[in-house]
Design a protein around this motif. Sequence first.
Motif, mmCIF file in Angstrom:
data_model
loop_
_atom_site.group_PDB
_atom_site.id
_atom_site.type_symbol
_atom_site.label_atom_id
_atom_site.label_comp_id
_atom_site.label_asym_id
_atom_site.label_seq_id
_atom_site.Cartn_x
_atom_site.Cartn_y
_atom_site.Cartn_z
ATOM 1 N N GLU A 145 -8.618 -7.064 -3.752
ATOM 2 C CA GLU A 145 -7.586 -7.065 -4.984
ATOM 3 C C GLU A 145 -6.768 -5.954 -5.085
ATOM 4 O O GLU A 145 -5.660 -5.928 -4.991
ATOM 5 C CB GLU A 145 -8.670 -7.290 -6.119
ATOM 6 C CG GLU A 145 -9.164 -8.233 -6.492
ATOM 7 C CD GLU A 145 -10.475 -8.434 -7.350
ATOM 8 O OE1 GLU A 145 -10.711 -9.617 -7.866
ATOM 9 O OE2 GLU A 145 -10.834 -7.309 -7.507
ATOM 10 N N ALA A 146 -7.289 -4.503 -4.588
ATOM 11 C CA ALA A 146 -6.456 -3.648 -4.615
ATOM 12 C C ALA A 146 -5.293 -3.548 -3.480
ATOM 13 O O ALA A 146 -4.192 -3.318 -3.635
ATOM 14 C CB ALA A 146 -7.338 -2.112 -4.357
ATOM 15 N N ALA A 147 -5.888 -4.208 -2.318
ATOM 16 C CA ALA A 147 -4.980 -4.253 -1.273
ATOM 17 C C ALA A 147 -3.754 -5.225 -1.557
ATOM 18 O O ALA A 147 -2.580 -4.984 -1.156
ATOM 19 C CB ALA A 147 -5.634 -4.590 -0.041
ATOM 20 N N ARG A 148 -4.303 -6.179 -2.294
ATOM 21 C CA ARG A 148 -3.051 -7.179 -2.645
ATOM 22 C C ARG A 148 -2.119 -6.581 -3.617
ATOM 23 O O ARG A 148 -1.049 -6.929 -3.630
ATOM 24 C CB ARG A 148 -3.638 -8.486 -3.065
ATOM 25 C CG ARG A 148 -4.003 -9.484 -1.927
ATOM 26 C CD ARG A 148 -4.371 -10.623 -2.591
ATOM 27 N NE ARG A 148 -5.256 -10.785 -3.853
ATOM 28 C CZ ARG A 148 -6.695 -10.913 -3.419
ATOM 29 N NH1 ARG A 148 -7.187 -11.049 -2.382
ATOM 30 N NH2 ARG A 148 -7.197 -10.871 -4.794
ATOM 31 N N ALA A 149 -2.815 -5.822 -4.451
ATOM 32 C CA ALA A 149 -1.914 -5.319 -5.679
ATOM 33 C C ALA A 149 -0.847 -4.228 -5.471
ATOM 34 O O ALA A 149 0.251 -3.972 -5.918
ATOM 35 C CB ALA A 149 -2.949 -4.698 -6.763
ATOM 36 N N PHE A 150 -1.486 -3.351 -4.218
ATOM 37 C CA PHE A 150 -0.442 -2.217 -3.816
ATOM 38 C C PHE A 150 -0.277 -2.284 -2.167
ATOM 39 O O PHE A 150 -0.142 -1.516 -1.457
ATOM 40 C CB PHE A 150 -1.114 -1.112 -4.170
ATOM 41 C CG PHE A 150 -1.489 -0.742 -5.644
ATOM 42 C CD1 PHE A 150 -0.460 -0.588 -6.453
ATOM 43 C CD2 PHE A 150 -2.780 -0.903 -6.111
ATOM 44 C CE1 PHE A 150 -0.483 -0.676 -7.871
ATOM 45 C CE2 PHE A 150 -3.086 -1.010 -7.547
ATOM 46 C CZ PHE A 150 -2.002 -0.824 -8.354
ATOM 47 N N ALA A 151 0.217 -3.680 -1.792
ATOM 48 C CA ALA A 151 0.760 -3.891 -0.591
ATOM 49 C C ALA A 151 1.906 -3.313 -0.461
ATOM 50 O O ALA A 151 2.870 -2.936 -1.199
ATOM 51 C CB ALA A 151 0.712 -5.224 -0.223
ATOM 52 N N PRO A 152 2.005 -2.291 1.041
ATOM 53 C CA PRO A 152 0.946 -2.709 2.192
ATOM 54 C C PRO A 152 0.230 -1.381 1.863
ATOM 55 O O PRO A 152 0.283 -0.366 1.894
ATOM 56 C CB PRO A 152 2.122 -2.370 3.371
ATOM 57 C CG PRO A 152 3.108 -1.732 2.929
ATOM 58 C CD PRO A 152 3.374 -1.980 1.418
ATOM 59 N N ALA A 153 -0.995 -1.735 1.859
ATOM 60 C CA ALA A 153 -2.325 -0.737 1.840
ATOM 61 C C ALA A 153 -2.847 -0.596 3.269
ATOM 62 O O ALA A 153 -2.783 -1.683 4.116
ATOM 63 C CB ALA A 153 -3.297 -1.105 1.080
ATOM 64 N N ARG A 154 -3.119 0.517 3.832
ATOM 65 C CA ARG A 154 -3.706 0.929 4.944
ATOM 66 C C ARG A 154 -5.426 1.290 4.858
ATOM 67 O O ARG A 154 -5.664 2.059 4.101
ATOM 68 C CB ARG A 154 -3.013 2.207 5.570
ATOM 69 C CG ARG A 154 -3.489 2.446 6.951
ATOM 70 C CD ARG A 154 -2.531 3.540 7.796
ATOM 71 N NE ARG A 154 -2.349 4.798 6.937
ATOM 72 C CZ ARG A 154 -3.276 5.905 7.073
ATOM 73 N NH1 ARG A 154 -4.144 5.934 8.067
ATOM 74 N NH2 ARG A 154 -3.102 6.793 6.250
ATOM 75 N N PRO A 155 -6.069 0.357 5.745
ATOM 76 C CA PRO A 155 -7.459 0.619 5.578
ATOM 77 C C PRO A 155 -7.765 1.941 6.171
ATOM 78 O O PRO A 155 -7.210 2.489 7.359
ATOM 79 C CB PRO A 155 -7.951 -0.479 6.349
ATOM 80 C CG PRO A 155 -6.923 -0.955 7.190
ATOM 81 C CD PRO A 155 -5.822 -0.916 6.442
ATOM 82 N N LEU A 156 -8.786 2.823 5.694
ATOM 83 C CA LEU A 156 -9.418 3.969 6.095
ATOM 84 C C LEU A 156 -10.790 3.822 6.503
ATOM 85 O O LEU A 156 -11.672 2.997 5.846
ATOM 86 C CB LEU A 156 -9.150 5.175 5.096
ATOM 87 C CG LEU A 156 -7.723 5.377 4.571
ATOM 88 C CD1 LEU A 156 -7.846 6.315 3.443
ATOM 89 C CD2 LEU A 156 -6.940 5.747 5.700
ATOM 90 N N GLU A 157 -11.084 4.362 7.620
ATOM 91 C CA GLU A 157 -12.657 4.638 7.974
ATOM 92 C C GLU A 157 -13.495 5.167 6.931
ATOM 93 O O GLU A 157 -13.140 6.235 6.386
ATOM 94 C CB GLU A 157 -12.705 5.030 9.291
ATOM 95 C CG GLU A 157 -14.094 4.891 9.866
ATOM 96 C CD GLU A 157 -14.356 5.548 11.252
ATOM 97 O OE1 GLU A 157 -15.460 5.476 11.708
ATOM 98 O OE2 GLU A 157 -13.327 5.753 11.956
ATOM 99 N N GLY A 158 -14.677 4.692 6.538
ATOM 100 C CA GLY A 158 -15.372 4.976 5.539
ATOM 101 C C GLY A 158 -16.272 6.054 6.036
ATOM 102 O O GLY A 158 -16.590 6.263 7.343
ATOM 103 N N THR A 159 -16.934 6.656 5.210
ATOM 104 C CA THR A 159 -17.998 7.801 5.542
ATOM 105 C C THR A 159 -19.369 7.438 6.045
ATOM 106 O O THR A 159 -20.359 7.969 6.372
ATOM 107 C CB THR A 159 -17.827 9.094 4.642
ATOM 108 O OG1 THR A 159 -18.426 8.425 3.461
ATOM 109 C CG2 THR A 159 -16.757 9.844 4.479
#
Length: 200
Positions: A149-163
């Motif tokens: 939902e966040a990625a769609r709302a604020f596209a283009p969003a870049r995924p980040l590797e989690g800890t």
Amino acid sequence: MEAMPPAAKPPASPFTPLDFQLVLLRRMADHNPDLVADARRTLGVSIADMREANRRWQAMLRSPRPRAAAARYRSILGTPESVRARTVGDLECEALLWPVPLWPDLRFEVTLAPNGAVWNEWLVRAPGAPGPEPRTLDDLTPWSCTVDEAARAFAPARPLEGTAPTRFGLSFTAPDAAGVRRSCVAKFTWGLLQRVGVTG
């Protein structure tokens, strides 16, 4: 006098859907302890209960003969509420969804690759449930939306590797209350938003 044999350990109680919800909460407590405390009260459990559920979960994961992830979820959560086809890149995958009573509008989704391996496991919006429509940073409150939902709302969003395996991040820009676009990093646990930081 003969030594008495050691008493047999009582069998461990089954790991239940309630225990699994406590595992989800245990990971979220690092970001939002107050929300987690409220959720524990709703479930009628203590901090000790949550820690014990997490200890047993970790023991299952680290067992010398661990059960396959999909089988583990079926044994704990039962038969999936629904099974859906899901395309991930070039792969045709299968998504298994279970209800999560603590979040009635969400489902726990496990995505299986064609060979049966678990590709992803996180919370998503329930099919047919109205999702949020965040437009500004002020709308991005803890537990308000999922990764998708966040990625769609604020596209283009870049995924980040989690800890950690249960953590995920997104980098994107979003307007603040004054309409100024800001660079942000959103942090998710088990697919649910935990916090957003402004980086620029």
